[in-house]
Design a protein around this motif. Structure first.
Motif, PDB file in Angstrom:
ATOM      1  N   THR A 132     -62.532  -4.335  96.687  1.00  0.00           N
ATOM      2  CA  THR A 132     -62.097  -2.958  96.892  1.00  0.00           C
ATOM      3  C   THR A 132     -63.251  -1.962  96.748  1.00  0.00           C
ATOM      4  N   ASP A 178     -53.580   2.754  96.732  1.00  0.00           N
ATOM      5  CA  ASP A 178     -54.656   3.462  97.413  1.00  0.00           C
ATOM      6  C   ASP A 178     -55.802   2.545  97.856  1.00  0.00           C
ATOM      7  N   GLN A 179     -55.690   1.246  97.562  1.00  0.00           N
ATOM      8  CA  GLN A 179     -56.718   0.274  97.959  1.00  0.00           C
ATOM      9  C   GLN A 179     -56.196  -0.737  98.986  1.00  0.00           C
ATOM     10  N   ARG A 180     -54.962  -0.605  99.424  1.00  0.00           N
ATOM     11  CA  ARG A 180     -54.342  -1.584 100.317  1.00  0.00           C
ATOM     12  C   ARG A 180     -55.072  -1.696 101.663  1.00  0.00           C
ATOM     13  N   HIS A 181     -55.696  -0.628 102.111  1.00  0.00           N
ATOM     14  CA  HIS A 181     -56.419  -0.672 103.389  1.00  0.00           C
ATOM     15  C   HIS A 181     -57.628  -1.611 103.325  1.00  0.00           C
ATOM     16  N   GLU A 223     -57.330  -5.189 105.276  1.00  0.00           N
ATOM     17  CA  GLU A 223     -57.797  -5.255 106.668  1.00  0.00           C
ATOM     18  C   GLU A 223     -59.308  -5.127 106.760  1.00  0.00           C
ATOM     19  N   LEU A 224     -59.890  -4.286 105.929  1.00  0.00           N
ATOM     20  CA  LEU A 224     -61.335  -4.089 105.961  1.00  0.00           C
ATOM     21  C   LEU A 224     -62.080  -5.368 105.586  1.00  0.00           C
TER      22      LEU A 224
END
Length: 107
Positions: A6, A64-67, A70-71
């Motif tokens: 993250t 707030d770190q779920r993206h 995919e990254l």
């Protein structure tokens, strides 16, 4: 489930996690590491080794770190595998617990 690197890794890039990974699932970018979800064997050894506390099990990711799910998957396809420990970035200590670092991610 997989493990996810993250935001707290950005501009730090400690590689202690790489040393304990039995699956060579870490990939290295200029100022960030990612975990390849296709090769991660969900062993969790990397979590306790990360000085920045930047690695989470996917199910435990803060909202707030779920993206970063995919990254990690995206960048693991283009960045090379890292299998040896290296030095953290020179400014790692000053950036370790700073928020809002996504803007500094170098691809």
């Amino acid at each position: 489930m997989t493990f996810v690197v993250t935001e707290n890794c950005i501009r730090c890039k400690y590689t202690d996690c790489v040393d304990v990974c039995p699956a060579d699932c870490f990939h290295e970018g200029p100022n960030f590491l990612v975990i390849n979800p296709e090769t991660c064997i969900d062993c969790s050894l990397c979590v306790q080794e990360c000085p920045a506390e930047a690695i989470y099990e996917e199910a435990d990711l803060p909202d707030d770190q779920r993206h970063f799910i995919e990254l990690n998957a995206e960048l693991a396809q283009v960045w090379p595998v890292i299998s040896e420990v290296g030095s953290p970035l020179p400014e790692a200590e000053q950036w370790i617990d700073q928020g809002e670092k996504l803007q500094y991610l170098e691809r």
